[in-house]
Write a protein that holds these residues in place. Sequence first.
Motif, PDB file in Angstrom:
ATOM      1  N   TYR A  69      20.197  21.428  28.756  1.00 26.39           N
ATOM      2  CA  TYR A  69      19.502  21.514  29.884  1.00 26.39           C
ATOM      3  C   TYR A  69      18.790  22.509  30.788  1.00 26.39           C
ATOM      4  O   TYR A  69      18.284  22.643  31.539  1.00 26.39           O
ATOM      5  CB  TYR A  69      20.923  21.338  30.398  1.00 26.39           C
ATOM      6  CG  TYR A  69      21.894  20.148  30.356  1.00 26.39           C
ATOM      7  CD1 TYR A  69      21.924  19.092  30.973  1.00 26.39           C
ATOM      8  CD2 TYR A  69      22.646  20.634  29.181  1.00 26.39           C
ATOM      9  CE1 TYR A  69      22.094  18.160  31.035  1.00 26.39           C
ATOM     10  CE2 TYR A  69      23.432  19.594  28.710  1.00 26.39           C
ATOM     11  CZ  TYR A  69      22.791  18.147  29.644  1.00 26.39           C
ATOM     12  OH  TYR A  69      24.038  17.104  29.296  1.00 26.39           O
ATOM     13  N   GLU A  70      18.408  23.578  29.500  1.00 25.86           N
ATOM     14  CA  GLU A  70      18.157  25.261  30.037  1.00 25.86           C
ATOM     15  C   GLU A  70      16.510  24.647  30.511  1.00 25.86           C
ATOM     16  O   GLU A  70      16.574  26.173  30.877  1.00 25.86           O
ATOM     17  CB  GLU A  70      18.135  25.649  29.004  1.00 25.86           C
ATOM     18  CG  GLU A  70      17.073  25.416  27.280  1.00 25.86           C
ATOM     19  CD  GLU A  70      16.753  26.976  26.826  1.00 25.86           C
ATOM     20  OE1 GLU A  70      17.267  27.831  26.469  1.00 25.86           O
ATOM     21  OE2 GLU A  70      16.138  26.833  25.442  1.00 25.86           O
ATOM     22  N   GLN A  71      15.754  23.938  30.166  1.00 23.49           N
ATOM     23  CA  GLN A  71      14.719  23.655  30.785  1.00 23.49           C
ATOM     24  C   GLN A  71      13.851  22.967  31.858  1.00 23.49           C
ATOM     25  O   GLN A  71      13.444  22.806  32.257  1.00 23.49           O
ATOM     26  CB  GLN A  71      13.589  23.369  29.325  1.00 23.49           C
ATOM     27  CG  GLN A  71      13.433  24.388  28.485  1.00 23.49           C
ATOM     28  CD  GLN A  71      12.262  24.067  27.318  1.00 23.49           C
ATOM     29  OE1 GLN A  71      11.253  23.997  27.804  1.00 23.49           O
ATOM     30  NE2 GLN A  71      12.687  24.115  26.140  1.00 23.49           N
ATOM     31  N   ALA A  76      18.134  24.589  37.024  1.00 24.49           N
ATOM     32  CA  ALA A  76      17.585  26.072  37.259  1.00 24.49           C
ATOM     33  C   ALA A  76      18.520  26.384  38.590  1.00 24.49           C
ATOM     34  O   ALA A  76      18.264  27.648  38.934  1.00 24.49           O
ATOM     35  CB  ALA A  76      16.203  25.901  37.181  1.00 24.49           C
ATOM     36  N   SER A 227      23.781  25.904  33.237  1.00 21.84           N
ATOM     37  CA  SER A 227      22.893  26.322  34.644  1.00 21.84           C
ATOM     38  C   SER A 227      22.258  27.175  34.623  1.00 21.84           C
ATOM     39  O   SER A 227      21.417  27.737  35.340  1.00 21.84           O
ATOM     40  CB  SER A 227      23.815  24.967  36.115  1.00 21.84           C
ATOM     41  OG  SER A 227      24.404  23.456  35.324  1.00 21.84           O
ATOM     42  N   ALA A 230      19.568  28.232  32.400  1.00 13.97           N
ATOM     43  CA  ALA A 230      18.441  27.849  32.874  1.00 13.97           C
ATOM     44  C   ALA A 230      17.880  28.691  33.740  1.00 13.97           C
ATOM     45  O   ALA A 230      17.126  28.841  33.799  1.00 13.97           O
ATOM     46  CB  ALA A 230      18.721  25.810  34.168  1.00 13.97           C
ATOM     47  N   ARG A 233      16.327  31.970  32.500  1.00 12.29           N
ATOM     48  CA  ARG A 233      15.463  31.280  31.403  1.00 12.29           C
ATOM     49  C   ARG A 233      13.818  31.327  32.336  1.00 12.29           C
ATOM     50  O   ARG A 233      12.886  31.882  32.013  1.00 12.29           O
ATOM     51  CB  ARG A 233      15.723  30.393  31.129  1.00 12.29           C
ATOM     52  CG  ARG A 233      14.103  29.790  29.487  1.00 12.29           C
ATOM     53  CD  ARG A 233      14.655  28.107  29.148  1.00 12.29           C
ATOM     54  NE  ARG A 233      12.990  28.713  28.812  1.00 12.29           N
ATOM     55  CZ  ARG A 233      13.067  28.183  27.247  1.00 12.29           C
ATOM     56  NH1 ARG A 233      14.391  29.071  26.371  1.00 12.29           N
ATOM     57  NH2 ARG A 233      11.953  28.758  27.131  1.00 12.29           N
TER      58      ARG A 233
END
Length: 432
Positions: A69-71, A76, A227, A230, A233
């Motif tokens: 889910y990081e992108q 985010a 989350s 995200a 990042r």
Amino acid sequence: MNRAAFTVRLPWAARVLALLAALVVTAVAAQSAGSAAMRDRWNAEEVALLASMRLKEAGPRRTDTSNAYEQRTDAAAFGRALFEDTRLSRNGQVSCASCHSADKQFQDGRPLGQGVGTGKRRTMPVAGAMHSPFLFWDGRKDSAWSQALGPLEDAAEHGGNRVRFVRLVQEQYRAQYQQVFGPLPDLAALPADASPNGTDAERAAWNALAPGKRDAVNRVFANMGKSIAAFERTISVGESRFDRYAQATVSGDARAQDVLSQQEVRGLRLFLGKGQCVTCHNGPLMTDHAFHNTGVPPLDRAKPDRGRADGVKKLLADEFNCLGRYSDAKPGQCGELQFLAADDAAQLAAFRTPSLRNVAERAPYMHAGQFASLREVVQHYAESPKAVLGHSELARPGEQHAERRPIQLSPADVADLAAFLQTLTGPVVVAR
């Protein structure tokens, strides 16, 4: 696994090696074309090394296969809300942003982290962390999402417990959570407080939960970390005066070399040469992402910090590591974790090499804020003291050392090196 083998597997390492090979040839042409006009002359090998240290050579941030889910922008946004929420602490006054403040380069400027209590180590910056395979000074976490979970339950940081955190998500963030991760699991009949890492009462309550309930809580807790990662990042550091100088030197642009003063250039030559700084502070983020014992004095000589020696054991036992059931990675994608040795004597009192990007803005220095200024840091390496615990990698006069030679710096050299480190400051950017 030795450090050389570890370093080669890093995402940017292959690119750096290719650059070195190509630029040794192209740098000669660029330098000779503008050699009459260039203010600062560097040989081809030095130009290639400068080229490899430009921030743009870092490439895209590494993809964390353990976090699917990081992108995602919705993850985010949810993570940012959690990052700034003081309710994620025992006293309702501490958030992630308390120690990772946007107006302080996403760190806190303190010798030791300060949450609901006082920690034992310096707060590390968030910008650039997504490039690192291991987090914290001792590397006890192998992903940004797993790292985010640790402070939440740490007694000196947020001091909370995971059942209370999950209840908060259920009551305050249900819609945001479910948009990213789907329906919340059935969390009925949970106790008010329970955690495997809390007080005696919290641990007892956790152990009394059915395995399925514990797993459901852990899943939501892990997703909170994913989350937050995200959001983290989206935080990055931009190019510095050093990057502009390196680019000017590589491309043979004589006029653009004026971005650094003569003192700063002398410091850069020391950084690449007899100061031996580039041994560990290399690549576009100016870190080898490894762990080193360099004889930094502990705060308490009677109880020195064991650093990586303990950190690697914690990592291997962590239920939230890359190989754990809450990771989104396949086992074959967790190579670094599978090659770690828990009994490497060189890891005793070794600490992670921090990035030097924006280092001038991050006083005090070292893992527990032992040095107040960059001059003190440089002077420490010039003196190369013996380690209180373990063995320092720094060579001392008269010692036989296979990989290093004694660092010999004059007071003027120390000042020049400290001046160069000031050139590594760039903007910290949060993508929208």
